[in-house]
Scaffold this motif. Structure first.
Motif, short mmCIF file in Angstrom:
data_model
loop_
_atom_site.label_atom_id
_atom_site.label_comp_id
_atom_site.label_asym_id
_atom_site.label_seq_id
_atom_site.Cartn_x
_atom_site.Cartn_y
_atom_site.Cartn_z
N GLU A 35 -6.46 -1.13 4.08
CA GLU A 35 -6.46 -1.90 5.33
C GLU A 35 -5.15 -1.72 6.12
O GLU A 35 -4.91 -2.44 7.08
CB GLU A 35 -6.68 -3.39 5.04
N ASN A 36 -4.32 -0.76 5.70
CA ASN A 36 -3.04 -0.48 6.36
C ASN A 36 -2.11 -1.70 6.33
O ASN A 36 -1.38 -1.96 7.28
CB ASN A 36 -3.26 0.01 7.80
N GLU A 37 -2.14 -2.43 5.23
CA GLU A 37 -1.32 -3.63 5.09
C GLU A 37 -0.21 -3.48 4.04
O GLU A 37 0.47 -4.43 3.73
CB GLU A 37 -2.20 -4.82 4.74
#
Length: 141
Positions: free
Chosen positions: A71-73
């Motif tokens: 989630e690109n977190e």
């Protein structure tokens, strides 16, 4: 820039990761830390740093961190692996490593790599995460 950093260690590497966190708590304190199970508890107790704890690796903690990567977190993973001991959740470990490669997340699997990353983090060398992935500083919490 505040980064989300995952810290994971196999049983025989936990002491080494805790010592690393103690040595670099002056850098780590400015970032959001995530860890699996016991590793997170040990880092928090030894350093006083705030650490978001996931499940232990064999119970899904590696997958929880993997979901953040997908989630690109997650901005960096410090995973002190024990290459000499068989791990029952080896497929999950390999999936996490693969996700780091797919999403270009810096991954250190030993003390030497982690030392390089932490000094780069301190210098701002990882600020490209904001540019490459369109992140704004206030989005990384």
């Amino acid at each position: 820039m505040k980064m989300n950093i995952a810290m994971i260690a196999h049983d025989k590497k936990k002491d080494e990761l805790v010592q690393f966190a103690m040595a670099y708590q002056h850098v780590l304190k400015d970032h959001c830390l995530y860890a699996t199970g016991t590793t997170g508890t040990r880092i928090a107790e030894a350093t006083g740093l705030s650490v978001h704890r996931f499940q232990s690796g064999p119970l899904g903690g590696d997958q929880q961190i993997g979901a953040m990567i997908a989630e690109n977190e997650m901005d960096m993973v410090l995973f002190f692996r024990d290459p000499l001991t068989a791990q029952p959740h080896e497929p999950d470990i390999m999936a996490l490593i693969r996700l780091c490669d797919v999403y270009a997340i810096p991954l250190a699997t030993n003390l030497g790599g982690a030392e390089i990353f932490i000094h780069g983090l301190e210098r701002g060398d990882l600020n490209w995460r904001k540019l490459v992935h369109g992140k704004e500083e206030d989005q990384i919490d």
